[in-house]
Design a protein around this motif. Structure first.
Motif, PDB file in Angstrom:
ATOM      1  N   PRO A 125       0.828  -1.215   0.000  1.00 38.56           N
ATOM      2  CA  PRO A 125       0.000   0.000   0.000  1.00 38.56           C
ATOM      3  C   PRO A 125       0.865   1.269   0.000  1.00 38.56           C
ATOM      4  O   PRO A 125       1.992   1.278   0.491  1.00 38.56           O
ATOM      5  CB  PRO A 125      -0.790  -0.109   1.312  1.00 38.56           C
ATOM      6  N   ASP A 127       0.573   4.026   1.733  1.00 36.61           N
ATOM      7  CA  ASP A 127       0.911   4.619   3.020  1.00 36.61           C
ATOM      8  C   ASP A 127       2.118   3.923   3.652  1.00 36.61           C
ATOM      9  O   ASP A 127       2.910   4.548   4.365  1.00 36.61           O
ATOM     10  CB  ASP A 127      -0.289   4.595   3.965  1.00 36.61           C
ATOM     11  N   GLY A 786       0.867   3.576  -7.263  1.00 39.48           N
ATOM     12  CA  GLY A 786      -0.012   4.649  -6.846  1.00 39.48           C
ATOM     13  C   GLY A 786      -0.625   5.379  -8.018  1.00 39.48           C
ATOM     14  O   GLY A 786      -0.052   5.415  -9.127  1.00 39.48           O
ATOM     15  N   GLU A 846      -2.535  12.342  -4.280  1.00 37.46           N
ATOM     16  CA  GLU A 846      -2.688  10.894  -4.407  1.00 37.46           C
ATOM     17  C   GLU A 846      -4.165  10.524  -4.406  1.00 37.46           C
ATOM     18  O   GLU A 846      -4.946  11.041  -3.610  1.00 37.46           O
ATOM     19  CB  GLU A 846      -1.936  10.177  -3.286  1.00 37.46           C
ATOM     20  N   PRO A 848      -6.386   7.372  -3.872  1.00 40.04           N
ATOM     21  CA  PRO A 848      -6.468   5.972  -3.472  1.00 40.04           C
ATOM     22  C   PRO A 848      -7.462   5.217  -4.365  1.00 40.04           C
ATOM     23  O   PRO A 848      -8.582   5.673  -4.590  1.00 40.04           O
ATOM     24  CB  PRO A 848      -6.966   6.037  -2.026  1.00 40.04           C
TER      25      PRO A 848
END
Length: 949
Positions: A125, A127, A786, A846, A848
């Motif tokens: 991921p 993060d 991403g 960003e 998601p």
């Protein structure tokens, strides 16, 4: 990597792009258009069509570490290919050349290189990717901190303690005498020094030798305050290790007692056989020495000191045992510098004049001709004419005075080997309130034999076990305890004899039902610790702790402020040690000192001698030991045959002598030591620098993110306090330093000092340092995908963002991170290889999005040739920056080391306390660091594939 039939050979190692969790595969058969791969780690076998096999060839590169099926590992230096199979050449952990064929690779090898994980579709991921990058930035900032090593200990920010720790710990091999007055924190200073050097890698093996009664206190303090886990080596550890040999050989941090080691020649040999980096000796004034006959303890420590680079001696009485005893400790530190006692005494004659010059520089607006002449005499080798000339320039006078004072302090005296702060210069101590209580002398004491012991400690001469029922001091003590009971005030009682302490504890319980604990040398160390812990409990703890004389050394009971001296010791040093259990820096109350004594007796004379002669109850008597050495025989004579007139004369002589000695101490050595042991400006800068780290708010959000990423459960406890527990889905077998049942932590230094049950978290705590290592040295977060937007970029573009880390493996003792900290080189390329590095990571918006792993793998596979080209281009560009960074780091290192060498060489020309060994080590370190810097290399640490939307 799919390929023509002729590129596949049995024995080659491949990984599945679609099932990377299968581990490292081995080609076991190639027939027609089929290839069979065995995945030993997972016990699986797969058959693929050669034309579209989702396989990637495993090929390690120079700098990678690989492991054989037999368990040994090597670092790859070259890769050769023989008949379609790879052969790795390199060296193992011992530096031995090794060769490893790819068929011999351990099938359980983890593929954690970011490029391998990206190209095989193993995506983390976003993060977690950002957490990895942020962690590298945090580590780099920490490595560059000028107070690295001083931030983490659970200690109050006291200027003189931080100054000494920073000054001593920064040296190549510190050899110093820590001689602060009682209560100023010598143990804290030693702990700070050890923590600093262990954390920064300058010291690995440490031996602490303390009196038996202080073993557990040191053990607990080192762990609780400094997170240093020392191994306690006593009888039990020695017996357990008897079959295997020395209990010291495999221990890095060892704690033992000198008495234990001296009992057995084999133990002495075991200790001397270890190459310790540093030895710490507490209560060093017990090491007795004369030129003709050193004590066994002194002789052993001298042998140990000669073969150990670092040596810390701790004592609160550097000169009170006489100049010969003081010289004896200095010669342990530097036998080449302090080899002749008479020469040492002659050198001391200049100290008074030197202190006078410094006083004038500090206080006088203009120097007279005599002072200028003395100043020029002291600085005749220092080329300081310009600074002396600036004294008459109003614009530069203040700076010149400060510079001249530093020159004088650096170049003269024992300042580099002896640190002694006194209460005259360190503020924050409470006042002392004396409550003397004369009591009638019982008739049965008056008729006893006239020994000195019977006169000072009369209960010792009576065979009656119930003496306490008839002694008025006991009933007076009981009355004090009852009066203090409603306020829950603690009462520390110290007496001379063990049996007196035992009987007093019994008397308090029997006569008044007082909750009392006893503490004496006849108890085991664990039993004494339990008694001290019960006394420390606020609600249900003992109200009174009764100690024999061993309660006078080492233990700190500053949570109490009532002290009862049930009797008085004959030695002024012991009296100060007793009072120093409560009168310590950080004490928030005035110290109430209660002293009973029998009227018209030796006890009254001794009380008045301390009170009226030395003023020892209201302040530390700096001249006490010296006075006692001169007048001790006369004092004993008067105590044995009490006489009012003789007592008055003795007290007058004592007062006169004490004033004379203290005046001399202030005029000479002590003044210089005070100035050199804590220089206010740099000390205050250290306090502010550590306080700035305490105020930093970045630690908790970062640690909370780490806990979330690795499955640690976080609960709020109170302000700046949290509970951490391993969660059910912990991503690692064990989170660093996190107990299975969890732990309560605080980020507040004030809370940590008040609540010993909480762990004080800082960037230097082992849990936090372990978390940093976990993030940076694992694979978690090193490959990501991403979706982002940016005003300068059209949607639908593919970007590759890489972070290369500069690696420069070197011995930790060199602290190479000072010049080349953890450095991440970011590169951002579009699909054509154009450099977009001008766009910062934080500028991306960003977006998601969820995506199927199978789709990601398919996309990556379709882009693989281009991604491999971009990865190679990113490495080339990072390599260009590497050359510039290494050159800059080398220049800064050489500049700093050269300046330090010049400074120490100048010091050595006028101050022999600077050892030639220090200069030689600096030169060697500079050469060694330059070599390691030139060998710095890049490693791809993280990669992210970005799609613009």
């Amino acid at each position: 990597m799919a390929g023509p039939l002729h590129t596949l050979r049995s024995g080659q190692r491949w990984i599945s792009d679609t099932e990377p969790e299968l581990g490292l595969g081995t080609v076991v058969g190639v027939e027609h258009d089929r290839v069979t791969v065995s995945f030993i780690a997972s016990g699986e076998r797969r058959i693929y069509a050669v034309g579209n096999a989702p396989l990637s060839r495993v090929r390690f590169a120079a700098g990678d570490r690989v492991e054989s099926v037999d368990g040994w590992s090597m670092q790859v230096e070259e890769v050769e290919e023989q008949d379609g199979l790879l052969v790795y050449l390199g060296k193992d952990a011992d530096g031995k050349p090794r060769t490893l064929e790819e068929i011999e690779l351990n099938p359980f090898l983890q593929f954690n290189r970011p490029q391998d994980r990206l190209l095989s579709g193993q995506i983390d991921p976003g993060d977690v990717f950002r957490l990895r990058i942020e962690t590298g930035e945090k580590l780099a900032r920490l490595e560059q901190s000028p107070v690295l090593g001083l931030v983490g200990p659970r200690t109050a920010l006291i200027p003189h303690q931080l100054y000494i720790a920073h000054e001593v710990a920064s040296r190549h091999a510190p050899r110093v005498l820590l001689a602060d007055e009682v209560g100023l924190g010598k143990t804290i200073e030693a702990g700070l020094i050890i923590h600093h050097r262990v954390l920064t890698g300058r010291t690995e093996k440490v031996l602490i030798l303390v009196p038996n009664m202080l073993l557990h206190q040191w053990l607990v303090e080192m762990l609780r305050r400094f997170n240093l886990r020392f191994s306690l080596i006593g009888e039990d550890a020695y017996e357990d290790a008897a079959e295997e040999g020395s209990p010291f050989k495999d221990v890095n941090l060892a704690l033992s007692s000198l008495d234990f080691i001296l009992k057995d020649p084999e133990r002495r040999r075991y200790v001397l056989d270890v190459a310790w980096d540093m030895v710490v000796i507490d209560e060093a004034h017990h090491l007795e020495w004369t030129p003709e006959k050193p004590s066994p303890a002194y002789a052993f420590v001298e042998m140990l000191a000669r073969r150990t680079p670092g040596l810390l001696l701790l004592t609160a009485t550097p000169e009170q045992l006489g100049k010969l005893g003081h010289f004896a400790r200095l010669r342990l530190l530097d036998p080449d510098r302090f080899f002749d006692f008479e020469q040492f005494r002659q050198e001391e004659q200049e100290y008074t004049a030197l202190a006078g010059v410094i006083d004038k520089l500090l206080d006088s607006p203009r120097l007279d001709a005599d002072t200028l002449g003395q100043l020029q005499h002291f600085l005749r080798h220092d080329r300081a004419d310009a600074l002396v000339g600036d004294l008459n320039d109003p614009e530069h006078a203040a700076a010149a005075r400060n510079a001249l004072i530093q020159l004088l302090l650096d170049r003269h005296g024992t300042g580099r080997v002896l640190f002694r702060n006194t209460r005259n210069t360190v503020h924050g101590f409470p006042s002392r309130l004396l409550h003397g209580r004369p009591l009638p002398l019982p008739e049965h004491y008056r008729t006893q034999k006239a020994s000195l012991e019977a006169r000072l400690w009369p209960e010792s001469a009576r065979p009656d076990p119930d003496w306490w029922r008839h002694d008025p001091r006991v009933h007076w003590l009981l009355d004090i305890a009852q009066r203090l009971k409603p306020s829950r005030s603690k009462l520390l009682v110290i007496c001379h004899r063990q049996q007196t302490a035992v009987d007093l504890e019994n008397a308090l319980r029997t006569l008044g039902g007082v909750r009392a604990a006893v503490f004496h040398e006849g108890m085991s160390i664990i039993a004494r610790d339990r008694a001290a812990a019960w006394f420390a409990e606020e609600e249900e703890g003992a109200q009174v702790l009764v100690c024999s004389e061993i309660g006078s050394e080492g233990r700190n009971f500053q949570f109490a402020h009532h002290l009862v001296l049930f009797d008085l010791p004959l030695d002024p040093n012991l009296l100060e040690q007793r009072i120093g259990r409560l009168d310590r820096i950080g004490q928030h109350h005035s110290i109430d000192i209660h002293v009973p004594y029998f009227e018209d007796s030796a006890q009254e004379i001794l009380f008045r001698w301390y009170h009226e002669g030395l003023d020892a109850f209201h302040r530390p008597a700096a001249a006490g030991a010296a006075v006692f050495a001169r007048l001790g025989d006369e004092l004993r004579r008067v105590l044995l045959a009490p006489d009012t007139h003789a007592g008055i004369t003795l007290i007058q002589d004592t007062r006169t002598l004490a004033e004379t000695i203290e005046a001399k101490l202030h005029a000479g050595r002590d003044r210089l030591l005070e100035l050199n042991s804590c220089r206010p400006e740099p000390a205050n800068r250290l306090v502010e620098a550590v306080a700035a780290w305490d105020r930093d708010t970045a630690l908790w959000p970062w640690l909370e993110a780490v806990c979330d990423a690795y499955g640690v459960v976080v609960e709020e406890h109170s302000t700046d306090c949290y509970i951490l527990r391993p969660g059910e889905h912990l991503r690692v077998p064990k989170f660093p330093e996190l107990p299975e049942d969890g732990v309560t932590v605080t980020l507040s230094r004030d809370v940590a000092l008040a609540r010993e049950d909480m762990v004080f978290l800082s960037w230097e705590h082992p849990l936090v340092r372990g978390a940093i290592d976990l993030v940076l040295n694992g694979e978690h977060g090193n490959a990501s995908l991403g979706f982002v937007s940016h005003p300068a970029l059209a949607s639908g573009q593919m970007l590759l963002e890489t972070f290369h880390r500069i690696e420069c493996p070197a011995p930790r003792r060199l602290q190479l991170f000072r010049f080349l900290p953890t450095t991440q080189l970011r590169t951002l390329l579009d699909h054509r290889g154009q450099d977009l590095g001008r766009i910062a990571m934080a500028e991306f918006d960003e977006r998601p999005q969820t995506f199927e792993p199978a789709n990601v793998r398919a996309f990556v596979r379709s882009q693989k040739p281009n991604l491999e080209k971009l990865l190679a281009l990113a490495e080339t560009r990072a390599g260009t920056r590497l050359t510039e960074i290494v050159a800059d780091s080398s220049r800064r290192m050489l500049d700093e080391m050269t300046n330090e060498l010049k400074r120490l060489a100048a010091l050595r020309s006028v101050n022999p306390s600077v050892r030639q060994e220090e200069l030689d080590r600096l030169k060697d370190d500079a050469v060694e660091m330059h070599g390691y810097l030139q060998a710095a290399r890049l490693r791809l640490d993280a990669v992210r594939l970005l799609i613009t939307v």
